[in-house]
Write a protein that holds these residues in place. Structure first.
Motif, mmCIF file in Angstrom:
data_model
loop_
_atom_site.group_PDB
_atom_site.id
_atom_site.type_symbol
_atom_site.label_atom_id
_atom_site.label_comp_id
_atom_site.label_asym_id
_atom_site.label_seq_id
_atom_site.Cartn_x
_atom_site.Cartn_y
_atom_site.Cartn_z
ATOM 1 N N THR A 1 0.847 -1.193 0.000
ATOM 2 C CA THR A 1 0.000 0.000 0.000
ATOM 3 C C THR A 1 0.884 1.244 0.000
ATOM 4 O OG1 THR A 1 -0.150 -0.067 2.424
ATOM 5 C CG2 THR A 1 -1.916 -1.139 1.182
ATOM 6 N N TYR A 2 0.437 2.268 -0.731
ATOM 7 C CA TYR A 2 1.202 3.505 -0.877
ATOM 8 C C TYR A 2 0.289 4.715 -0.797
ATOM 9 C CZ TYR A 2 4.992 0.603 -2.636
ATOM 10 O OH TYR A 2 5.968 -0.342 -2.742
ATOM 11 N N ASN A 3 0.784 5.771 -0.137
ATOM 12 C CA ASN A 3 0.174 7.093 -0.197
ATOM 13 C C ASN A 3 1.040 7.899 -1.151
ATOM 14 O OD1 ASN A 3 -2.137 7.422 1.592
ATOM 15 N ND2 ASN A 3 -0.726 6.720 3.161
ATOM 16 N N LEU A 4 0.471 8.300 -2.268
ATOM 17 C CA LEU A 4 1.245 8.977 -3.301
ATOM 18 C C LEU A 4 0.994 10.483 -3.226
ATOM 19 C CD1 LEU A 4 0.522 6.432 -6.153
ATOM 20 C CD2 LEU A 4 2.492 6.521 -4.633
ATOM 21 N N SER A 5 1.867 11.176 -2.511
ATOM 22 C CA SER A 5 1.718 12.621 -2.361
ATOM 23 C C SER A 5 2.473 13.381 -3.449
ATOM 24 C CB SER A 5 2.189 13.074 -0.981
ATOM 25 O OG SER A 5 3.528 12.688 -0.764
ATOM 26 N N SER A 6 3.491 12.748 -4.045
ATOM 27 C CA SER A 6 4.219 13.350 -5.157
ATOM 28 C C SER A 6 4.967 12.245 -5.884
ATOM 29 C CB SER A 6 5.207 14.410 -4.664
ATOM 30 O OG SER A 6 6.334 13.803 -4.074
ATOM 31 N N TYR A 7 5.398 12.512 -7.108
ATOM 32 C CA TYR A 7 6.139 11.505 -7.850
ATOM 33 C C TYR A 7 7.563 11.346 -7.342
ATOM 34 C CZ TYR A 7 2.331 10.889 -11.086
ATOM 35 O OH TYR A 7 1.120 10.599 -11.637
ATOM 36 N N SER A 8 8.049 12.349 -6.637
ATOM 37 C CA SER A 8 9.400 12.233 -6.093
ATOM 38 C C SER A 8 9.408 11.487 -4.765
ATOM 39 C CB SER A 8 10.013 13.628 -5.907
ATOM 40 O OG SER A 8 9.249 14.363 -4.979
#
Length: 101
Positions: free
Chosen positions: A20-27
């Motif tokens: 599971t991931y929280n994607l707040s930015s591509y970096s």
């Protein structure tokens, strides 16, 4: 997709894993807990070689619709998903799931 929460499956040695991931930015693609409960996550490869994720999630009682996105990533390095491209074909896999109770 930025500002989203994701279930991502990929090969780790000889097996598939689901994280599971929280994607707040591509970096900053960082594994983390989601804002909703998920459990019994597993993945398999179907007869066409596509990865399929199975599991359960708990949708809060106040939620009537959930947006979903299916995308294909560009790869994984050291158990870390890489940023995928933004080709027009990636935007075809958007949808909305209506929650019936």
């Amino acid at each position: 997709m930025v500002v989203s929460q994701a279930l991502i499956t990929f090969k780790n040695k000889d097996s598939l894993v689901v994280k599971t991931y929280n994607l707040s930015s591509y970096s900053s693609i960082v594994e983390g807990k989601l804002s909703f409960d998920v459990w019994d996550l597993e993945a398999e490869t179907d007869h066409d070689g596509k990865m399929v994720i199975y599991g359960s999630l708990k949708v809060p009682a106040s939620v009537e619709k959930v947006n979903q996105v299916w995308q294909v990533g560009s790869g994984v390095i050291n158990d870390h998903p890489m940023e995928h491209g933004f080709a027009k074909r990636q935007s075809r896999f958007l949808g909305r799931v209506e929650v019936n109770r």
